[in-house]
Design a protein around this motif. Structure first.
Motif, PDB file in Angstrom:
ATOM      1  N   GLU A 273       0.841  -1.025  -0.076  1.00 50.59           N
ATOM      2  CA  GLU A 273       0.046  -0.199  -0.117  1.00 50.59           C
ATOM      3  C   GLU A 273       0.963   1.260   0.051  1.00 50.59           C
ATOM      4  N   GLU A 274       1.869   1.209   0.845  1.00 47.88           N
ATOM      5  CA  GLU A 274       2.663   2.557   1.004  1.00 47.88           C
ATOM      6  C   GLU A 274       4.053   2.018   1.130  1.00 47.88           C
TER       7      GLU A 274
ATOM      8  N   ILE B  75       4.872  -4.542  -7.516  1.00 48.49           N
ATOM      9  CA  ILE B  75       3.600  -5.082  -6.560  1.00 48.49           C
ATOM     10  C   ILE B  75       2.500  -4.349  -6.307  1.00 48.49           C
ATOM     11  N   GLY B  76       2.422  -3.353  -6.939  1.00 48.15           N
ATOM     12  CA  GLY B  76       1.357  -2.373  -6.688  1.00 48.15           C
ATOM     13  C   GLY B  76       1.267  -1.374  -5.755  1.00 48.15           C
ATOM     14  N   VAL B  77       2.433  -0.659  -5.477  1.00 49.86           N
ATOM     15  CA  VAL B  77       2.371   0.467  -4.555  1.00 49.86           C
ATOM     16  C   VAL B  77       1.464   1.365  -5.005  1.00 49.86           C
ATOM     17  N   LYS B  78       0.744   2.078  -3.733  1.00 50.91           N
ATOM     18  CA  LYS B  78      -0.147   3.023  -4.396  1.00 50.91           C
ATOM     19  C   LYS B  78       0.313   4.615  -3.596  1.00 50.91           C
TER      20      LYS B  78
ATOM     21  N   CYS C 274      11.319   3.265 -14.020  1.00 52.01           N
ATOM     22  CA  CYS C 274      10.282   2.583 -13.346  1.00 52.01           C
ATOM     23  C   CYS C 274       9.104   3.136 -12.528  1.00 52.01           C
ATOM     24  N   ALA C 275       9.562   4.206 -11.999  1.00 55.62           N
ATOM     25  CA  ALA C 275       8.845   4.780 -10.866  1.00 55.62           C
ATOM     26  C   ALA C 275       7.367   5.468 -11.601  1.00 55.62           C
ATOM     27  N   ILE C 276       7.537   5.671 -12.920  1.00 56.50           N
ATOM     28  CA  ILE C 276       6.300   6.177 -13.692  1.00 56.50           C
ATOM     29  C   ILE C 276       5.722   5.167 -14.469  1.00 56.50           C
ATOM     30  N   GLU C 277       6.019   3.991 -14.144  1.00 57.82           N
ATOM     31  CA  GLU C 277       5.419   2.837 -14.942  1.00 57.82           C
ATOM     32  C   GLU C 277       4.424   2.154 -14.016  1.00 57.82           C
ATOM     33  N   ALA C 278       4.288   2.716 -12.481  1.00 59.55           N
ATOM     34  CA  ALA C 278       3.425   2.274 -11.603  1.00 59.55           C
ATOM     35  C   ALA C 278       1.895   2.588 -11.817  1.00 59.55           C
ATOM     36  N   LYS C 279       1.075   1.867 -12.417  1.00 57.11           N
ATOM     37  CA  LYS C 279      -0.006   2.132 -12.637  1.00 57.11           C
ATOM     38  C   LYS C 279      -1.146   2.340 -11.400  1.00 57.11           C
ATOM     39  N   SER C 280      -0.632   1.484 -10.371  1.00 59.21           N
ATOM     40  CA  SER C 280      -1.295   1.547  -9.317  1.00 59.21           C
ATOM     41  C   SER C 280      -1.225   2.760  -8.294  1.00 59.21           C
ATOM     42  N   LEU C 281      -0.053   3.733  -8.593  1.00 66.35           N
ATOM     43  CA  LEU C 281       0.058   4.808  -7.682  1.00 66.35           C
ATOM     44  C   LEU C 281      -0.872   5.827  -7.784  1.00 66.35           C
ATOM     45  N   THR C 282      -1.419   6.321  -6.583  1.00 68.22           N
ATOM     46  CA  THR C 282      -2.495   7.204  -6.344  1.00 68.22           C
ATOM     47  C   THR C 282      -1.976   8.486  -5.537  1.00 68.22           C
ATOM     48  N   LYS C 283      -0.604   8.403  -5.039  1.00 66.16           N
ATOM     49  CA  LYS C 283       0.150   9.368  -4.263  1.00 66.16           C
ATOM     50  C   LYS C 283       1.599   9.244  -4.558  1.00 66.16           C
TER      51      LYS C 283
ATOM     52  N   HIS D 269      10.034   9.111 -22.462  1.00 67.39           N
ATOM     53  CA  HIS D 269       9.334   7.839 -21.942  1.00 67.39           C
ATOM     54  C   HIS D 269       7.749   8.012 -21.814  1.00 67.39           C
ATOM     55  N   SER D 270       7.243   6.716 -22.140  1.00 70.34           N
ATOM     56  CA  SER D 270       5.677   6.687 -21.839  1.00 70.34           C
ATOM     57  C   SER D 270       5.445   6.771 -20.338  1.00 70.34           C
ATOM     58  N   MET D 271       4.688   7.839 -19.841  1.00 71.77           N
ATOM     59  CA  MET D 271       4.520   7.781 -18.451  1.00 71.77           C
ATOM     60  C   MET D 271       3.091   7.113 -18.140  1.00 71.77           C
ATOM     61  N   LYS D 272       3.002   6.571 -16.951  1.00 69.32           N
ATOM     62  CA  LYS D 272       1.587   5.772 -16.721  1.00 69.32           C
ATOM     63  C   LYS D 272       0.970   6.143 -15.253  1.00 69.32           C
TER      64      LYS D 272
END
Length: 540
Positions: free
Chosen positions: A96-97, A125-128, A146-155, A171-174
């Motif tokens: 989660e965090e 592992i889907g860090v939010k 890879c920090a901008i490839e985490a689709k799960s990030l909310t914060k 680079h493609s940002m997500k």
């Protein structure tokens, strides 16, 4: 039986989430159950202070030279974070965090490999929630792609010691799920990257930027000078510090807080299109030309504005504020003001904290309005203070805080003795007085209290005092003693002024927990060298 340990793991995780990070980590030593619970806990928060102190770090920069020179505290931190993340990854558990603060003692380039590895695992592992504070003056860590490839990030929070390079433009940002974006002291390779980075957070609701930097043509780090925000239709809250020119086009923006980089230089702040704005906080701004006109246009352009806070602002001598929607108004350290006229029928709270004491008038006011005034004062200015207090309707003055400047015998006393009181002054809920008078001058004490109690009748009065207990003892005896002080403003043939009838209901102080303490007991244990607060509740 240990019934708590037998609870489902989800409940145990909930317990850990309610504990401070350090205390939560210590539960792993309780038992195998709690150790397994801790290692499966989806929140990973690491602060350098948990593993080492400044005394543990080698002198100079020797710990930058390689692993053989690295101190054990840093090795323990690296080992701990790596094991926690790998265990979550290998067991297929979510994260989660992930919060990491390396402080100012660690060169981030020394742990580049580990930082890259940790961000990659966290992303997989889907860090939010991802918060990184490296805060180092030794070097910069290039943010892993890879920090901008985490689709799960909310914060996403990025702090000092982090550099974002030009490769992010290609680079493609997500970051399509990010709702909260915070950038503090981040170094960008180019200004374009900043807006490119922000624009790829289309769902962002909260944006914070605090003194970020870019490279100039000489490859030197310079403060970010300008920022243009547009296309972020979800944006509700913006906090920008250290940028001289800002343009915001966000029609759904609700809260805006802004401070420029150079407090004394001209600034540009354009938020005219933010017609839904409800809260505006402005700090350290140079004088705006025709400030009266600016206030008039402010409320006409932003009809829903309910809260306005102005801090460290050079005003004109007079301002007129008129708004049917305004509920909270706060003016702090606003210089040059001599007159404030407020027409705000729905205003609930007005706070004024400035050395200047202007005449404050309320054209229309709510029955629920509470006014708080904080100011510096000496004997020479007591007249203007009293006039300001009496000008505010009695029903709305909630509290008054004064810092009494040291006044020497003979200075300003002539004006004080001219005071004549014919009626009970306005009643307020609380009077707070911070003072440091000379403990040998009871002549000063008598005139001080006479003037204060002639200017306002407080339900409670607090003294913040660092000069021993002499003044506090004087005040107590003045109100409770068998022979009270003669009023300096009444002739001997006249009846006593109204404040001689005041009674002390109870006393409390900062160094004793009792709600209603014995005054003599308090004096006996009064700390010699510290600043203390004593509160008296009074009644007529």
């Amino acid at each position: 039986m240990d019934r708590i340990s037998a609870m489902p793991k989800a409940i145990l995780h909930n317990i850990l989430a309610r504990l401070p990070d350090k205390e939560a980590a210590r539960t792993s030593a309780l038992s195998k159950t709690w150790r397994d619970t801790w290692y499966s806990f989806p929140n990973l928060s690491v602060h350098w202070g948990y593993f080492f102190t400044e005394d543990d770090v080698p002198l100079g920069k020797s710990h930058r030279l390689g692993k053989s020179h690295r101190f054990s505290g840093l090795d323990n931190l690296i080992d701990y974070v790596t094991k926690r993340l790998l265990r979550l990854h290998d067991q297929g558990l979510p994260l989660e965090e992930f919060k990491l603060n390396l402080g100012d003692l660690v060169d981030p380039t020394l742990v580049t490999f580990h930082l890259d590895q940790w961000i990659r695992i966290a992303s997989e592992i889907g860090v939010k929630v991802l918060e990184l504070d490296l805060s180092s003056d030794y070097g910069k860590w290039d943010l892993a792609l890879c920090a901008i490839e985490a689709k799960s990030l909310t914060k996403l929070h990025l702090g000092k010691g982090i550099r974002i390079g030009q490769e992010f433009l290609k680079h493609s940002m997500k970051l399509s799920s990010v709702k909260m974006l915070s950038l503090t002291g981040v170094l960008f390779a180019h200004e374009w990257i900043i807006e490119h980075f922000i624009s790829h957070c289309p769902l962002a609701e909260h944006l914070s930027m605090d003194h970020c930097y870019v490279y100039n043509h000489l490859s030197s780090e310079v403060p970010l000078e300008s920022l243009f925000l547009h296309g972020l239709r979800k944006l509700k809250e913006v906090d920008l510090q250290g940028i001289q020119e800002v343009h915001i086009d966000s029609p759904n923006l609700v809260n805006l807080c802004y401070a420029p980089l150079d407090f004394n230089a001209p600034f540009k702040l354009n938020f005219d299109s933010c017609t839904s704005l409800r809260s505006l906080i402005l700090m350290h701004l140079q004088t705006i030309a025709n400030v009266d006109k600016w206030f008039l246009e402010l409320f006409s352009k932003h009809p829903f504005l309910e809260r306005v806070e102005i801090f460290a602002y050079s005003m004109s001598e007079r301002i007129d504020i008129s708004s049917a929607q305004l509920k909270v108004l706060k003016l702090t350290h606003c210089s040059n003001l001599k007159e404030v006229n407020i027409d705000a029928p729905n205003l609930l709270s007005f706070s004024y904290d400035c050395a200047d004491k202007p005449v404050i008038s309320f054209m229309r006011s709510s029955d629920l309005l509470k006014v708080r005034v904080v100011t510096d004062v000496d004997f020479e200015h007591f007249y203007s203070l009293r006039e300001s207090i009496w000008n505010i309707p009695q029903k709305i003055l909630a509290s008054l805080s004064l810092f009494i400047k040291r006044t020497f015998p003979g200075y300003g006393y002539g004006r004080v003795t001219e005071l004549q009181v014919s009626s009970i002054p306005p009643s307020i809920k609380h009077l707070e007085v911070t003072l440091d008078p000379d403990s040998d001058h009871k002549f000063l004490y008598g005139r001080l209290m006479n003037y204060l109690l002639s200017s306002c009748f407080p339900e409670t009065i607090s003294f913040i005092y660092g000069g021993g207990n002499t003044f506090i003892e004087f005040f107590y005896e003045m109100l409770m003693g068998s022979e009270k002080e003669e009023c300096y403003c009444c002739s001997s043939s006249d009846p006593k002024c109204w404040w001689h009838a005041l009674k002390i209901v109870n006393i409390s102080c900062s160094f004793m927990t009792n709600q209603n303490i014995d005054f003599k007991d308090m004096l006996d244990v009064w700390p010699v060298s510290s600043v203390e607060k004593v509160t008296f509740r009074l009644e007529l």
